[in-house]
Design a protein around this motif. Sequence first.
Motif, mmCIF file in Angstrom:
data_model
loop_
_atom_site.group_PDB
_atom_site.id
_atom_site.type_symbol
_atom_site.label_atom_id
_atom_site.label_comp_id
_atom_site.label_asym_id
_atom_site.label_seq_id
_atom_site.Cartn_x
_atom_site.Cartn_y
_atom_site.Cartn_z
ATOM 1 N N ASN A 118 6.447 -12.561 -2.413
ATOM 2 C CA ASN A 118 5.385 -12.090 -3.294
ATOM 3 C C ASN A 118 6.020 -11.169 -4.335
ATOM 4 N N GLY A 174 -0.924 -6.001 -6.600
ATOM 5 C CA GLY A 174 -1.705 -6.058 -5.361
ATOM 6 C C GLY A 174 -2.216 -7.432 -5.022
ATOM 7 N N THR A 200 0.304 -12.449 -1.173
ATOM 8 C CA THR A 200 0.312 -12.212 0.272
ATOM 9 C C THR A 200 0.774 -10.802 0.594
ATOM 10 N N LEU A 201 -0.097 -10.050 1.278
ATOM 11 C CA LEU A 201 0.200 -8.697 1.729
ATOM 12 C C LEU A 201 -0.085 -8.604 3.218
ATOM 13 N N THR A 219 -1.062 -6.192 6.430
ATOM 14 C CA THR A 219 -1.709 -4.902 6.700
ATOM 15 C C THR A 219 -0.933 -4.158 7.773
ATOM 16 N N PHE A 251 1.637 -0.841 -0.582
ATOM 17 C CA PHE A 251 0.413 -0.718 -1.372
ATOM 18 C C PHE A 251 -0.629 0.089 -0.605
ATOM 19 N N TYR A 278 -4.652 0.238 -0.129
ATOM 20 C CA TYR A 278 -5.848 -0.589 -0.316
ATOM 21 C C TYR A 278 -7.082 0.268 -0.057
ATOM 22 N N SER A 289 -5.820 -3.382 -4.075
ATOM 23 C CA SER A 289 -4.548 -2.844 -3.592
ATOM 24 C C SER A 289 -3.760 -2.282 -4.764
ATOM 25 N N ARG A 300 -0.552 -1.470 3.076
ATOM 26 C CA ARG A 300 -0.178 -2.875 3.089
ATOM 27 C C ARG A 300 1.246 -3.041 2.560
ATOM 28 N N SER A 347 4.506 -6.005 1.150
ATOM 29 C CA SER A 347 4.944 -7.341 0.735
ATOM 30 C C SER A 347 6.460 -7.348 0.592
#
Length: 262
Positions: A152, A157, A160-161, A163, A191, A193, A198, A237, A239
Amino acid sequence: MAAETQYIANTGIVTISTGNTAIDGSGAVGTVFTANASYKGALIKTVTIKATTDTAQGMVRLFIYDGSVTKLIKEVEVPAVIKSATSPSYGITFPLNIILKAGWSLKASTEVSNSFNVIAEAQDWAYNVDFVLSDTTKYTANNGAVSISTANSALDGSGTLGTVMTSSGCNLVSVTIKATVNTTAGMIRLFLYNGTSSFLFMEIPVIATIKSAISPSFYHKIVFENFYALKSSWQLRASTQVGGENFNIISEFLDLSYPTWG
């Protein structure tokens, strides 16, 4: 923490000797320490690794276990050492300084079939219900973890992230990033959220690293010296820039509880 906090010394120990090349938590893995489920959590202050035999060059690996999933958190390089009547066997003590949720465990494995005692110096904590003041802030250890591997490149934001954790109104203590595969140069992004969107929070450059039986995979730990207050229901989050490279993202945080206010 409050003066009314009770600290309970808790030492964990296990002997590991079966060679295990896996870094996903499978195979022969011994339980070093488990945070007492009756308390608010535990602080693992230090870990000691002490060989009871000659050692070949290899690795001791530490894992966090949540009761169902085991995730690699740290690797310790072991040198070749020949013990004798006047020369000690291999040994190391290092600060781990990680809080562990009640019921969660620290586990260990050895790359090479040499015997090691792995010892955790820890403290559980609780509150004295007979003496704790009504206005005392109580802290409960908590952890969050996720594995990410889908590429990603977005900084907005999207995409695909994973959690890492959801806050109930907490103090974020640290975030550990540990690769379980070889890595190329790239980036891990964190990130925040807020329930709707995000927002980019931090970027951590990933160094190209070739792991082996004697060399650890990529590792980075972010420590929030004065903690990071994260609003209730917000999430952390993560990535990865490069796809196909798996990273464990592990957080430690303190949930807060207070008396009822009018």
